[in-house]
Enzyme design. Structure first.
Site, PDB file in Angstrom:
ATOM      1  N   CYS A  57     -22.781  79.847  46.969  1.00 39.03           N
ATOM      2  CA  CYS A  57     -22.099  78.554  46.992  1.00 39.03           C
ATOM      3  C   CYS A  57     -21.066  78.792  48.181  1.00 39.03           C
ATOM      4  CB  CYS A  57     -21.428  77.698  45.922  1.00 39.03           C
ATOM      5  SG  CYS A  57     -20.596  78.835  45.231  1.00 39.03           S
ATOM      6  N   SER A 115     -18.094 110.030  78.733  1.00 40.15           N
ATOM      7  CA  SER A 115     -16.965 110.707  79.454  1.00 40.15           C
ATOM      8  C   SER A 115     -15.671 110.292  78.867  1.00 40.15           C
ATOM      9  CB  SER A 115     -16.789 110.183  80.926  1.00 40.15           C
ATOM     10  OG  SER A 115     -16.716 108.706  80.836  1.00 40.15           O
ATOM     11  N   ASP A 168     -17.788 104.279  91.094  1.00 39.40           N
ATOM     12  CA  ASP A 168     -19.068 103.362  90.703  1.00 39.40           C
ATOM     13  C   ASP A 168     -19.339 102.716  92.007  1.00 39.40           C
ATOM     14  OD1 ASP A 168     -16.667 102.013  90.239  1.00 39.40           O
ATOM     15  OD2 ASP A 168     -17.153 101.122  88.464  1.00 39.40           O
ATOM     16  N   CYS A 216     -28.290  91.380  38.545  1.00 41.40           N
ATOM     17  CA  CYS A 216     -27.466  90.935  39.606  1.00 41.40           C
ATOM     18  C   CYS A 216     -28.212  90.641  40.912  1.00 41.40           C
ATOM     19  CB  CYS A 216     -26.420  92.225  39.938  1.00 41.40           C
ATOM     20  SG  CYS A 216     -25.709  91.974  41.372  1.00 41.40           S
ATOM     21  N   CYS A 275     -18.612  83.908  39.584  1.00 50.27           N
ATOM     22  CA  CYS A 275     -18.380  82.472  40.535  1.00 50.27           C
ATOM     23  C   CYS A 275     -18.271  81.365  39.497  1.00 50.27           C
ATOM     24  CB  CYS A 275     -19.348  82.063  41.416  1.00 50.27           C
ATOM     25  SG  CYS A 275     -19.316  80.552  42.195  1.00 50.27           S
ATOM     26  N   CYS A 327     -20.317  94.737  42.276  1.00 45.65           N
ATOM     27  CA  CYS A 327     -20.640  93.816  43.382  1.00 45.65           C
ATOM     28  C   CYS A 327     -19.725  92.920  43.655  1.00 45.65           C
ATOM     29  CB  CYS A 327     -22.214  93.252  43.241  1.00 45.65           C
ATOM     30  SG  CYS A 327     -23.349  94.340  43.296  1.00 45.65           S
ATOM     31  N   ASP A 358     -12.540 115.967  79.633  1.00 44.63           N
ATOM     32  CA  ASP A 358     -11.840 116.091  80.931  1.00 44.63           C
ATOM     33  C   ASP A 358     -10.416 116.666  80.509  1.00 44.63           C
ATOM     34  OD1 ASP A 358     -13.254 116.346  83.355  1.00 44.63           O
ATOM     35  OD2 ASP A 358     -12.609 114.342  84.068  1.00 44.63           O
TER      36      ASP A 358
HETATM   37  O1  LIG Z   1     -10.283 112.278  84.934  1.00 45.64           O
HETATM   38  C1  LIG Z   1     -11.027 111.467  84.549  1.00 45.64           C
HETATM   39  C2  LIG Z   1     -10.669 109.990  84.483  1.00 45.64           C
HETATM   40  C3  LIG Z   1     -11.419 109.157  83.716  1.00 45.64           C
HETATM   41  N1  LIG Z   1     -12.451 109.815  83.040  1.00 45.64           N
HETATM   42  C4  LIG Z   1     -13.208 108.885  82.312  1.00 45.64           C
HETATM   43  O2  LIG Z   1     -13.757 107.474  83.037  1.00 45.64           O
HETATM   44  C5  LIG Z   1     -13.882 106.421  82.351  1.00 45.64           C
HETATM   45  C6  LIG Z   1     -13.366 105.121  82.835  1.00 45.64           C
HETATM   46  O3  LIG Z   1     -11.832 105.254  82.962  1.00 45.64           O
HETATM   47  P1  LIG Z   1     -10.892 104.142  82.371  1.00 45.64           P
HETATM   48  O4  LIG Z   1      -9.568 104.951  82.641  1.00 45.64           O
HETATM   49  O5  LIG Z   1     -11.309 103.788  81.141  1.00 45.64           O
HETATM   50  O6  LIG Z   1     -11.150 103.245  83.438  1.00 45.64           O
HETATM   51  P2  LIG Z   1     -11.474 101.595  83.357  1.00 45.64           P
HETATM   52  O7  LIG Z   1     -10.914 100.986  84.433  1.00 45.64           O
HETATM   53  O8  LIG Z   1     -11.365 101.068  82.209  1.00 45.64           O
HETATM   54  O9  LIG Z   1     -13.074 101.787  83.699  1.00 45.64           O
HETATM   55  C7  LIG Z   1     -13.704 101.008  84.588  1.00 45.64           C
HETATM   56  O10 LIG Z   1     -13.909 101.428  85.702  1.00 45.64           O
HETATM   57  C8  LIG Z   1     -13.915 102.438  86.354  1.00 45.64           C
HETATM   58  C9  LIG Z   1     -13.572 102.641  87.834  1.00 45.64           C
HETATM   59  O11 LIG Z   1     -14.369 101.696  88.654  1.00 45.64           O
HETATM   60  C10 LIG Z   1     -15.372 102.922  85.975  1.00 45.64           C
HETATM   61  O12 LIG Z   1     -15.683 104.136  86.013  1.00 45.64           O
HETATM   62  C11 LIG Z   1     -15.473 102.600  84.442  1.00 45.64           C
HETATM   63  O13 LIG Z   1     -16.861 102.783  83.935  1.00 45.64           O
HETATM   64  C12 LIG Z   1     -15.311 101.298  83.973  1.00 45.64           C
HETATM   65  O14 LIG Z   1     -15.443 100.999  82.538  1.00 45.64           O
HETATM   66  C13 LIG Z   1     -13.557 106.595  80.908  1.00 45.64           C
HETATM   67  O15 LIG Z   1     -14.512 107.171  80.215  1.00 45.64           O
HETATM   68  C14 LIG Z   1     -12.861 107.996  81.058  1.00 45.64           C
HETATM   69  O16 LIG Z   1     -12.742 108.963  79.980  1.00 45.64           O
HETATM   70  C15 LIG Z   1     -12.915 111.009  83.220  1.00 45.64           C
HETATM   71  O17 LIG Z   1     -13.850 111.310  82.652  1.00 45.64           O
HETATM   72  N2  LIG Z   1     -12.051 111.732  83.840  1.00 45.64           N
HETATM   73 ZN   LIG Z   2     -24.421  93.827  41.588  1.00 45.64          ZN
HETATM   74 ZN   LIG Z   3     -20.815  80.259  43.749  1.00 46.06          ZN
END
Ligand SMILES: O=c1ccn([C@@H]2O[C@H](COP(=O)(O)OP(=O)(O)O[C@H]3O[C@H](CO)[C@@H](O)[C@H](O)[C@H]3O)[C@@H](O)[C@H]2O)c(=O)[nH]1
Ligand SMILES: [Zn+2]
Ligand SMILES: [Zn+2]
Ligand SMILES: [Mn+2]
Length: 900
Positions: free
Chosen positions: A68, A337, A756, A23, A42, A53, A373
């Site tokens: 093919c 997170s 952020d 094979c 085939c 497979c 969280d």
């Molecule tokens: O109380 C909280 C709330 C949220 N999160 C985490 O924060 C992240 C982002 O939260 P989400 O609700 O998915 O927000 P998004 O709008 O999808 O995320 C975008 O926008 C956020 C705010 O700007 C950024 O923090 C993220 O990284 C970005 O991917 C996730 O991993 C959550 O798990 C926590 O840990 N604790």
């Molecule tokens: Zn095989």
């Molecule tokens: Zn074939």
């Protein structure tokens, strides 16, 4: 039975049916069909493929002949698969792995009574990337019981493997004394930090001879030519800037200038020609137009100097990770997170965690921290399952060097048996692993199904104790360490990266600051437990699409010239499962492929919340170590390290300077004071003073504070794990951040739902630069909201976050002039903060035409009116000019998009 383990015959060769034929996929004998003839999968090209497979491919694989590419037809005696035209819903999966022929070795679990159908009975896998959700599972799970793999068995606690419950401490203050709040201990720590610093400096400045000679032989460069060559190679920069061709850029810049000039004329005309009988309309429209022009400017100029970058992973390996020597790569802590396992499916989180555990980096230098969280037992249990599964998954990934290392997404890929030179042994292992993964998926889905209905008395763990996190708003801090040093080995006998479950304490009456708060708790826990010099954070739905991601980041962070002043390396956000036309604009192409590259040429891209590798020191609120060259008042070109040579030279002389971490924007605490304090060692009082200041800044944890001095990461080897874990619980308690700088000056900054932007802004304002890293293979991939309401909610949340920053003390319009924030960088931040306001003029401008129609008036003087008085160019052509402008804008942005 003849086995052919060697090279398969060249594809395309005429194949004659002999019974002993191998094979071409798995290397087993093709075998005969029920009628005694050679089995032919085939009918078009008779490419030799054995029955197992063939059946596997037809059901789960590429679904067509490897040679093919004709779609496999159903042969007599073979099971039906979903997708066969004749019958859609036949459950053929019972027979799916029914190995009647071939090697006769079924998968291990074959005898077991596990119902695979519940997880795989959908549309063919390749069409819809779909994870089974809990609801579909309920009631269908036989005894693939979660209890069998309950949290008890896999738990390998960091302190004491016999304690399966997360460690929980009510009163940590009692134990604190035992490991020293006294200043003697403190001095020792600082002293040992200094020694370590010196050692590190030597390693950095003269890495190669140092490592080679095995001692501090600073002069001893290589003795022969080859050695010299190696030394030279090891000193080459780890990354470079790939300039964008000047002619492309200049064309674009000329158009910007041209538009700017036209714009000026336009406004000159608009302002000097009010419409007398519709003054209000005219005024509103002019105000709107000015706003649009302004926001256009804000958006354009930060794109003035875009750059691309390229990394040299081979040089990184040569410098820090040579074979046969202990790796000198810096330790990295990775943060994931999560909040709500019912909204963020545990299977996705599990995939993210698996992709982290399998990352291509020395295992003892990677630790994965998962913040929960929502204090959900589901998250905890599925993490425990994930840790177990990692023991099989990680060695498989490393052995076969597969990508991506998140199983769900790896198995979605179809392999081409002829093109990719696939080894028969790999084919078998891959299938076995896929089955293992299906089984894992069932276990996770069973956990999810179980978690749908909360028992009245709350959750109980496998050992009968109540789950401490039953009330997500009022529960103690929980930490559990899986895998790692003392957590057992993988199936190949290798160690695995440490995996830590962390759920910070929550009590009513305390602000928890969402993700920012969770991240800050993780900074502290990780500082106490592993103290990686760098940290990388991802959302739970952003997996590592490239196992090289950490190395990519290290090409910048560990570069002697760039590393000192780089606060983070941001990777672009890429997404899976977005429809072809990107209906909800999830991809943000202009932002991730143009704006961010533009910022990279100024002071660095913004932090977008996920897929970002930080310098721990930058998060602690310190200023970067800048040389004179860095401080030259040159706006654009400088920052993108045009003068690297000069810098690396002065870097050598700057050993002393490097030791000093200066602080300008936050006057509360200054490293230089500390240094002085240590200089005047005898003076106990000054020691205590600086200790007080540190406490004020970082909170009351001597272990944590001491860790902040380890600029190269790592924890003192002598520390007792049990006391560390107690301290870890202490630093995630609710009250810990009270009266400290957490969230104000250090860590993730509080005060906006888009924490952020704020966090990145704060660092740029201190003079750090950031780096945009976009290797050809995207390093991270996430799942984007693909339904309208989720997406609208997200966009609204971002807009609100921006407005929050606009009205905060961190507003980029006013914040910290005279600091080190570059002007264009500031402009870019202003742009991201004020953009939501554009909605107001936009609405007004859209309403205007309706009002014009109703009132029979117009926002531009009519041609008759103006021509009779004074006939100038713009009055006549202004609508035309606007039209041309729009076309130009469109064409240029399209052009630019494709040329970058
Ligand atoms: O109380 C909280 C709330 C949220 N999160 C985490 O924060 C992240 C982002 O939260 P989400 O609700 O998915 O927000 P998004 O709008 O999808 O995320 C975008 O926008 C956020 C705010 O700007 C950024 O923090 C993220 O990284 C970005 O991917 C996730 O991993 C959550 O798990 C926590 O840990 N604790
Ligand atoms: Zn095989
Ligand atoms: Zn074939
Ligand atoms: Mn998200």
């Amino acid at each position: 039975m003849i086995r052919n383990d060697g090279d398969a015959p060249a594809p395309g060769k005429e194949v004659k049916g002999t019974v002993g034929q191998a094979c071409q996929i798995c290397g087993d004998t093709v075998g005969v069909s029920a009628t005694g003839d050679v089995f032919v999968a085939c009918n078009e090209c008779a490419f030799p493929v054995c029955r197992p497979c063939y059946e596997y491919e037809r059901k789960d694989g590429v679904k067509c002949c490897p040679q093919c590419k004709t779609r496999y037809k159903r042969l007599s005696g073979s099971p039906r698969v979903p997708g066969d035209e004749e019958e859609e819903d036949v459950d053929d999966l019972d027979n799916e792995f029914n190995y009647k022929q071939g090697n006769g070795k079924g998968p291990e679990w074959q005898g077991e009574d596990i119902d695979l159908s519940s997880s795989s009975r959908h549309e063919p896998h390749h069409r819809i990337p779909r994870l089974t959700s809990g609801q579909q599972m309920s009631g269908e799970i036989p005894d693939a019981s979660p209890d069998r793999h309950s949290i008890r068995s896999p738990t390998s606690s960091y302190v004491d493997p016999s304690v399966p419950v997360p460690v929980r401490i009510v009163d940590p203050s009692k134990d604190l004394n035992s490991y020293g709040l006294n200043s003697v201990d403190w001095k020792e720590r600082v002293e040992s930090w200094r020694v370590k610093q010196d050692k590190n400096m030597m390693q950095v400045t003269n890495k190669y001879p140092d490592a080679r000679g095995g001692g501090g032989d600073m002069e001893g460069t290589g003795s022969n030519g080859e050695d010299m060559q190696m030394v030279d190679d090891a000193r080459l920069p780890l990354s470079r800037i790939v300039p964008i061709p000047a002619n492309q850029l200049n064309l674009y810049r000329i158009v910007i200038i041209l538009r700017l000039i036209i714009l000026c004329f336009f406004f000159q005309y608009r302002v000097s020609h009010p419409v007398r009988d519709a003054y209000g309309l005219w005024l509103v429209s002019v105000i709107c137009e000015i706003w649009f022009a302004l926001s256009w400017l804000l958006d354009q100029f930060p794109k003035w100097y875009p750059i691309n970058r390229e990394t040299y992973l081979d040089r990184l390996a040569l410098r820090y990770d040579r074979e046969g020597e202990p790796s000198q790569l810096c330790p990295i802590d990775i943060f994931v997170s999560t909040v709500d396992p019912l909204k963020e499916p545990p299977l996705i989180t599990a995939n993210t965690v698996l992709s982290i555990l399998a990352v291509d980096y020395p295992v003892d230098k990677v630790s994965c921290y998962v913040s929960d969280d929502g204090s959900a037992m589901l998250t905890f249990e599925s993490l425990s399952e994930t840790a177990e599964f990692a023991r099989k998954w990680v060695p498989f990934c490393k052995k076969h060097n597969i990508e991506p290392r998140a199983p769900e997404f790896y198995f979605q890929q179809k392999i081409d048996y002829l093109k990719d030179k696939i080894q028969p042994s790999f084919v078998k292992e891959r299938r076995a692993m896929k089955r293992e993964y299906e089984e894992f998926k069932i276990r996770i889905n069973a956990l999810v199904a179980k978690a749908q209905k909360v028992p009245e008395e709350g959750w109980t763990m496998a050992d009968g104790t109540a789950w401490p996190g039953n009330n997500p708003r009022d529960h103690p801090g929980m930490i559990q360490v899986f895998l790692g040093h003392s957590g057992g080995l993988d199936t190949d006998g290798n160690e695995l990266p440490r995996l830590v479950y962390v759920s910070r304490e929550k009590r009513p009456g305390f602000q928890h600051h969402k993700k920012a708060g969770a991240m800050n708790a993780l900074i502290r826990v990780s500082a106490v437990l592993t103290n990686g010099a760098y940290l990388l954070n991802v959302d739970c739905d952003h997996y590592f699409n490239s196992s090289k991601a950490l190395r990519e980041a290290m090409c910048f962070m560990m570069d002697p010239a760039l590393g000192r002043k780089t606060c983070y390396v941001q990777f672009p956000q890429r997404f899976d499962g977005i429809d072809l036309h990107d209906r909800y604009a999830n991809r943000n192409i202009v932002f991730f492929d143009i704006n961010m590259k533009g910022l990279d040429g100024i002071q660095g891209p913004m932090y977008v919340g996920t897929g970002c590798c930080f310098n721990r020191q930058a998060l602690y609120g310190y200023d970067p170590v800048l040389t004179e060259a860095d401080l030259e008042p040159n706006i654009v070109v400088k920052s993108c390290c045009g003068g690297r040579k000069k810098k690396s030279k002065s870097y050598m002389d700057n050993k002393n300077r490097m030791m000093k971490r200066t602080e300008s924007s936050a006057p509360i605490f200054n490293m230089e004071d500390i240094e002085e304090g240590i200089e005047g060692y005898e003076d106990e009082r000054s020691m205590l003073m600086s200790q007080k200041r540190l406490e004020k800044r970082f909170g009351q944890s001597p272990i944590f504070t001491a860790s902040t001095f380890m600029t190269q990461g790592g924890i003192p080897p002598s520390t007792n794990p049990a006391s560390l874990l107690k301290e870890a619980i202490h630093v995630i308690s609710c009250g810990y951040e009270d009266k400290t700088e957490w969230g104000k000056e250090i860590g993730w900054i509080y005060g906006s739902v888009t924490e952020d932007i704020l966090t990145g802004f704060k660092m740029h304002a201190r003079g750090w630069i950031s780096i945009y890293c976009m290797p050809p293979r995207p390093c991270f991939k996430g799942s984007a909201p693909i339904n309208l309401s989720d997406r609208l909610n997200q966009v609204l949340r971002w807009a609100l976050g921006s407005v929050e920053i606009l009205f905060s003390r961190h507003c980029p319009i006013w914040y910290n002039y005279g600091g080190r924030l570059k002007l264009l960088e500031r402009v870019a931040y202003i742009n991201t903060i004020v953009y939501p306001l554009t909605s107001l003029p936009l609405i007004a401008y859209c309403v205007l035409p309706a009002i014009c129609l109703l009132t029979n008036k117009f926002i531009i003087p009519t041609a008759y009116e103006t021509c009779s008085v004074h006939c100038d160019f713009f009055s006549f052509f202004s609508p035309f000019v606007i039209l041309v402008l729009c076309c130009l804008e469109y064409i240029m942005s399209e052009l630019y998009l494709y040329t970058l």
